[in-house]
Motif scaffolding. Structure first.
Motif, short mmCIF file in Angstrom:
data_model
loop_
_atom_site.label_atom_id
_atom_site.label_comp_id
_atom_site.label_asym_id
_atom_site.label_seq_id
_atom_site.Cartn_x
_atom_site.Cartn_y
_atom_site.Cartn_z
N PHE C 37 75.71 48.30 57.85
CA PHE C 37 75.84 48.98 56.57
C PHE C 37 74.99 50.10 56.05
CE2 PHE C 37 75.51 48.67 51.92
CZ PHE C 37 76.87 48.97 51.44
N VAL C 38 73.89 49.58 56.21
CA VAL C 38 72.60 50.61 55.82
C VAL C 38 72.95 51.80 56.54
CG1 VAL C 38 70.52 51.24 56.01
CG2 VAL C 38 71.18 49.03 55.05
N PHE C 39 72.87 51.73 57.98
CA PHE C 39 73.03 53.08 58.83
C PHE C 39 74.47 53.79 58.46
CE2 PHE C 39 69.24 51.56 60.76
CZ PHE C 39 68.61 52.65 61.14
N PHE C 40 75.65 52.89 58.22
CA PHE C 40 76.86 53.49 57.96
C PHE C 40 76.59 54.55 56.71
CE2 PHE C 40 80.56 52.91 54.92
CZ PHE C 40 81.37 54.03 55.45
N ASN C 41 75.75 53.84 55.54
CA ASN C 41 75.66 54.77 54.34
C ASN C 41 74.72 55.91 54.61
OD1 ASN C 41 76.52 53.59 51.70
ND2 ASN C 41 76.11 51.54 52.84
N LEU C 42 73.61 55.63 55.46
CA LEU C 42 72.94 56.67 55.86
C LEU C 42 73.56 57.94 56.50
CD1 LEU C 42 69.85 57.87 55.75
CD2 LEU C 42 69.79 56.74 57.97
N TRP C 43 74.39 57.47 57.62
CA TRP C 43 75.11 58.71 58.35
C TRP C 43 76.19 59.41 57.29
CZ3 TRP C 43 73.26 61.11 62.26
CH2 TRP C 43 72.25 60.41 63.22
N ARG C 44 76.90 58.40 56.45
CA ARG C 44 77.59 59.18 55.66
C ARG C 44 77.08 60.18 54.84
NH1 ARG C 44 80.52 54.98 51.75
NH2 ARG C 44 78.32 55.33 50.81
N ALA C 45 75.84 59.78 54.24
CA ALA C 45 75.12 60.86 53.48
C ALA C 45 74.74 62.02 54.45
CB ALA C 45 73.77 60.08 52.87
N ILE C 46 74.36 61.82 55.74
CA ILE C 46 74.06 62.83 56.36
C ILE C 46 75.14 63.90 56.68
CG2 ILE C 46 73.10 63.67 58.65
CD1 ILE C 46 71.30 61.01 58.67
N TYR C 47 76.29 63.20 57.01
CA TYR C 47 77.44 64.21 57.36
C TYR C 47 78.01 64.89 55.89
CZ TYR C 47 78.13 62.49 62.22
OH TYR C 47 78.09 62.24 63.63
N GLN C 48 77.59 64.44 54.87
CA GLN C 48 78.04 65.21 53.70
C GLN C 48 77.15 66.33 53.78
OE1 GLN C 48 77.82 62.14 50.87
NE2 GLN C 48 79.59 61.43 50.94
N SER C 49 75.86 66.28 54.13
CA SER C 49 75.01 67.23 53.61
C SER C 49 74.94 68.19 54.93
CB SER C 49 73.80 66.89 53.60
OG SER C 49 73.54 65.65 53.82
N GLY C 50 75.53 68.06 55.81
CA GLY C 50 75.90 68.94 57.06
C GLY C 50 76.26 68.70 58.28
N LYS C 51 76.44 69.56 59.24
CA LYS C 51 77.27 69.02 60.48
C LYS C 51 76.31 68.57 61.63
CE LYS C 51 81.69 71.15 61.08
NZ LYS C 51 81.88 70.05 59.91
N VAL C 52 76.84 67.70 62.26
CA VAL C 52 76.13 67.10 63.50
C VAL C 52 77.01 67.25 64.55
CG1 VAL C 52 75.12 64.95 64.29
CG2 VAL C 52 75.46 65.39 61.46
N ALA C 53 76.04 67.87 65.68
CA ALA C 53 76.52 68.02 66.87
C ALA C 53 77.06 66.90 67.78
CB ALA C 53 75.58 69.03 67.80
N GLY C 54 78.50 67.09 68.20
CA GLY C 54 78.94 66.11 69.31
C GLY C 54 79.61 64.73 68.90
N TYR C 55 79.29 64.27 67.59
CA TYR C 55 79.73 63.23 67.29
C TYR C 55 80.45 63.29 65.81
CZ TYR C 55 77.02 60.55 70.62
OH TYR C 55 76.71 60.05 71.75
#
Lengths: 265, 329, 263
Positions: C37-55
């Motif tokens: 759950f924590v990592f889901f939230n974290l990655w969701r925030a990361i994807y909102q602020s920028g592009k991530v290569a490959g995934y």
């Protein structure tokens, strides 16, 4: 006021004996400190990669902000464990009847029981926070002030959460799992930007699992100081600790009446 | 002058019965099943200053529950307790300055530290000033023959040494009453004897009242002037140990093994409880036949390979008390 | 046949054992949920602020569900167990039993692993579906290849931990090895896909065993390609062979020492 003074005196007393006791088995200290440094380094590595992937901010925090909340969590956890290492063992202490020893002494039961053990390895956690702060925030006075304040408040809140969770043992029997989960939650919610969470979780972090009060509000204060917010922070921490203290003593009445659910057959 | 007064004391537990299994745990959460346990039933007694009182009975008789109520750990369901004029329920803290406790397995000493460090902490907990503490420590070191033990980490002490330190620790604040819950459990004969001597000496020199629970008849015989026997939460006997000894602790069990086959023709006062070709278990009534006589007789049979003398177990004594009472009534 | 019966009994017993400690199981499941759950939230925030290569975010969440599944599935006390057996000398008493110590330990741990994989696997699927829905472009027919790789990863991890535990024959305190190994597995795949790391680290990591514990199988499950399969599975097999040799080598070395000098 006199009561508070007595409590502080008792904490100091136990601290001295704890230190002497810890010195007796210092050999394992190096290994634990090494392991701690390694896992903390893993975390910094993680954030370094995350920020280098996208640059800028994550959940409203930049790299330095993340390092601040991480350092504060680590130091607050370390501080609470140096003084109150028994916070993890409250259930065991109740279930095995070790509690009797503290009941038979003329000092505050909860404080005595929390203080009567230290965890040597957590000195590393305390120091690590300071090192990380020195590396990432240099000599920014306000940030350091809030960091130090945060250690005191955070340490007390973490202990209070653990006490509250373990106190359920008085009511339902073995609550060690609740205790473990409560601490796991609090630490997990402390070490990430609050901005990554939404509605319900944010509300939890401002109430039952007060992670925001431990790290995020001190950070906010360090960035831009607001006296009102500081007062709210202090008042909340005092109230939370007070409730935990009262809750424990309410549970203790169950113990004294002998109506615990624990069947020791 | 009495220091402990107990009147119609009762303790009822309402223990939740927990069955095994996930389903049962879940049911218990919604509709708990309770079981009433009447641990202490309407007991009354007083203890005088300077007395050594044995509180005896089999496991689960209510000894520990009573001692816990006297010290304020447990609150009674009904009845009155006064210890040194304090009410343990309301004045546990004040009372704690005046009583000492040694509770079997629960240690006051820090496992990794030498006892002297624990003493310093206890001194502070009981608000003893440094000078008094120092003097008291010296007294206790001498009395309990602790010497260098006090500077050895507790984990390196033997059980007997630890118990000695434990008792000394409980006496630091010069309590008026010392509660001992099974002080000699798990110790060998020589160490038991040593602990008993020390307790006696302390009672003589300092006038400390001693309240002792035990299921070791040896403790009772050698330490106490008076004994209260408790079983199933009720006092079944309260009398001087001398009388108890004469009435009930009047038997010794002798187990003997021979090198060759023996036909035993026992003297008066000796009963064969069990016998085989090469050995026997004998019960000796010491009022009729002294241990000395019994042993001489056994030796005179010749070919003794092995011999042990024991006290009969507490459970047996209790049942004797019951049958004695029943036949008297 | 006898061989199989002996060790399958051990597996069955340890499986039953795992069921007994229900509260441990419950605690583990809760930790897994919090973690994801924590990592889901974290990655969701990361994807909102920028592009991530490959995934994509969806792939990223499923990736974490899988690496954590392997991490929790692999979780065993094998390192500590070995360490204690060697240090307490109890390993000497196991020598004259009618089983091979290494295979015994393996069978015993394997029961727990099967149990963990089943329950955490079910949980992982439920969590993934709730948070991000099905994996985009997922083909059920290719899943067995991913599972095959996951099994290799788990075995590889198991034998490395066992070998590290057995170094207690030689070293007073070998915990450092364990910690370093564990953290390398964390960093080179478990928390972050290998693709996110700087190029030079990736190139080194491809030759080391650590990424083949979680990264390779998780990547194969969320974004299968035959190309990747041909690259990683031989490496997994190679490192598995090395780890088995390493563990049995340490064991034989230790046993020789025991027989020569006693415990």
């Amino acid at each position: 006021m006199k009561k508070l003074k007595n409590i502080l005196y008792l904490i100091g007393l136990y601290f001295k004996v704890n230190l002497a006791s810890a010195m007796e088995y210092r050999s394992s200290f190096l290994m634990q400190a090494f392991g701690m440094a390694l896992s903390n380094a893993t975390f910094v590595f993680y954030w370094w990669i995350a920020f280098s992937q996208i640059g800028g901010r994550i959940g409203g925090y930049d790299f330095k902000d993340v390092m601040f909340i991480w350092a504060l969590t680590s130091s607050a956890f370390g501080a609470s464990n140096i003084l109150f290492a028994n916070m993890f063992r409250i259930t065991t202490i109740i279930v095995t009847g070790e509690l009797d020893t503290f009941l038979l002494q003329p000092k505050d039961v909860l404080i005595s029981l929390l203080c009567s053990r230290t965890a040597l390895s957590t000195w590393g956690d305390l120091l690590y926070g300071f090192v990380l702060m020195a590396l990432t925030h240099g000599n920014d006075g306000m940030v350091w002030l809030m960091f130090l304040l945060g250690i005191v408040i955070g340490g007390l809140l973490m202990t209070a959460i653990s006490v509250t969770a373990h106190t359920f043992t008085f009511y339902f029997g073995d609550a060690s799992l609740i205790g473990d989960i409560a601490l796991e939650f609090i630490i997990n919610f402390c070490i990430y930007p609050e901005g990554i969470y939404r509605g319900f979780v944010r509300a939890m972090m401002l109430s039952v699992i007060p992670a925001s009060f431990i790290v995020h509000i001190p950070l906010k204060l360090a960035r831009s100081f607001q006296p009102g917010l500081l007062l709210i922070l202090l008042a909340f921490a005092a109230l939370y600790c007070f409730i935990a203290y009262k809750f424990f003593y309410h549970g203790l009445k169950k113990y004294e009446s002998g109506n615990l659910i624990i069947t020791r057959m | 002058m009495s220091v402990i007064e107990v009147r119609s004391l009762n303790k009822l537990y309402r223990a939740r019965v927990k069955e095994e299994g996930l389903g049962a745990s879940f049911r218990a959460l919604i509709k708990p099943v309770y079981k009433e346990v009447h641990a202490v039933k309407n007991i009354s007694f007083t203890v005088d200053k300077g007395e050594i009182l044995a509180f005896i009975g089999p496991n689960g008789a209510g000894k520990s529950t009573t001692i816990k109520m006297l010290t304020g750990i447990l609150h009674p369901t009904s009845g009155e307790i006064s210890v040194l004029g304090f009410d343990p329920v309301k004045q546990r803290k004040q009372l704690s300055y005046h009583i000492g406790t040694v509770f079997g397995q629960k240690s006051q000493l820090w496992f990794h530290l030498p006892p002297v460090d624990s003493f310093a902490l206890l001194g502070a907990i009981y608000d003893i000033d440094k000078k008094t503490l120092k003097k008291r420590e010296e007294e206790l070191i001498e009395c309990f023959e602790l010497g260098d033990l006090i500077k050895t980490p507790v984990r390196k002490l033997s059980l007997g040494q630890r118990i000695r330190c434990e008792v000394a620790a409980s006496l630091l604040h010069s309590p008026d009453i010392l509660f001992l819950d099974e002080p000699t459990i798990g110790l060998d004969v020589v160490v038991k004897q040593k602990i008993r001597e020390l307790i006696l000496r302390m009672n003589r020199d300092q006038g400390t009242t001693i309240f002792l629970t035990s299921h070791d008849t040896g403790d009772v015989e050698q330490l106490c002037r008076r004994a209260i026997v408790i079983d199933h939460g009720e006092i079944i006997l309260d009398q001087p140990v001398k009388k108890l000894k004469y009435d009930y602790l009047n038997r010794k069990i002798i187990a003997v093994r021979f090198n060759l086959e023996q036909h035993l023709d026992v003297p008066k006062g000796v009963v064969v409880e069990k016998s085989g070709k090469m050995g026997a278990r004998l019960s000796v009534d010491t009022r009729v036949c002294s241990i000395d006589e019994a042993m001489r007789w056994i030796i005179s049979q010749g070919g003794v390979a092995d011999i042990t003398v024991e006290d009969p177990p507490m459970e047996e004594i209790i049942s004797t008390i019951f049958t004695g009472k029943n036949t008297a009534e | 046949m006898k061989f199989l019966r002996k060790y399958s009994t051990i597996i069955r017993i340890s499986l039953q054992n795992a069921f007994v400690y229900r509260s441990n199981v419950l605690g583990g499941l809760l930790f897994y949920i919090v973690f994801i759950f924590v990592f889901f939230n974290l990655w969701r925030a990361i994807y909102q602020s920028g592009k991530v290569a490959g995934y994509t975010l969806s792939q990223m969440v499923w990736y974490l569900c899988m690496t954590e599944l392997i991490a929790f599935g692999c979780k065993s006390n094998v390192f500590r167990q070995m360490n204690e057996d060697v240090k307490s000398g109890s390993i000497a008493y196991q020598l004259n039993r009618p089983y091979h110590y290494i295979i015994y330990q393996f069978s015993y741990t394997f029961g727990g692993i099967i149990f963990n994989l089943l329950i955490y696997g079910a949980l992982a699927i439920v969590l993934g579906l709730i948070m991000v829905g099905p994996i985009p472009g997922f083909q059920l027919s290719l899943l067995p290849f991913g599972i095959f790789s996951a099994v290799l990863g788990i075995l590889l991890n198991f034998f490395f931990l066992m070998a590290l535990g057995l170094t207690a024959f030689r070293l007073e305190d070998n915990t450092a090895f364990f910690l370093i190994y564990q953290k390398l597995v964390f960093m080179l795949g478990m928390f972050i896909p290998l693709e996110f790391l700087p190029g030079w680290i990736q190139r080194i990591a491809r030759w080391l065993p650590f990424s083949y514990v979680t990264w390779a199988p998780a990547r194969l499950i969320v974004a299968f390609s035959w190309d990747l399969f041909r690259q990683v599975v031989p490496m997994q097999l190679l490192w598995l062979a090395v780890s088995v040799l390493f563990a049995s080598g340490m064991y034989n070395y230790g046993v020789r020492g025991l027989q020569a000098h006693g415990g």
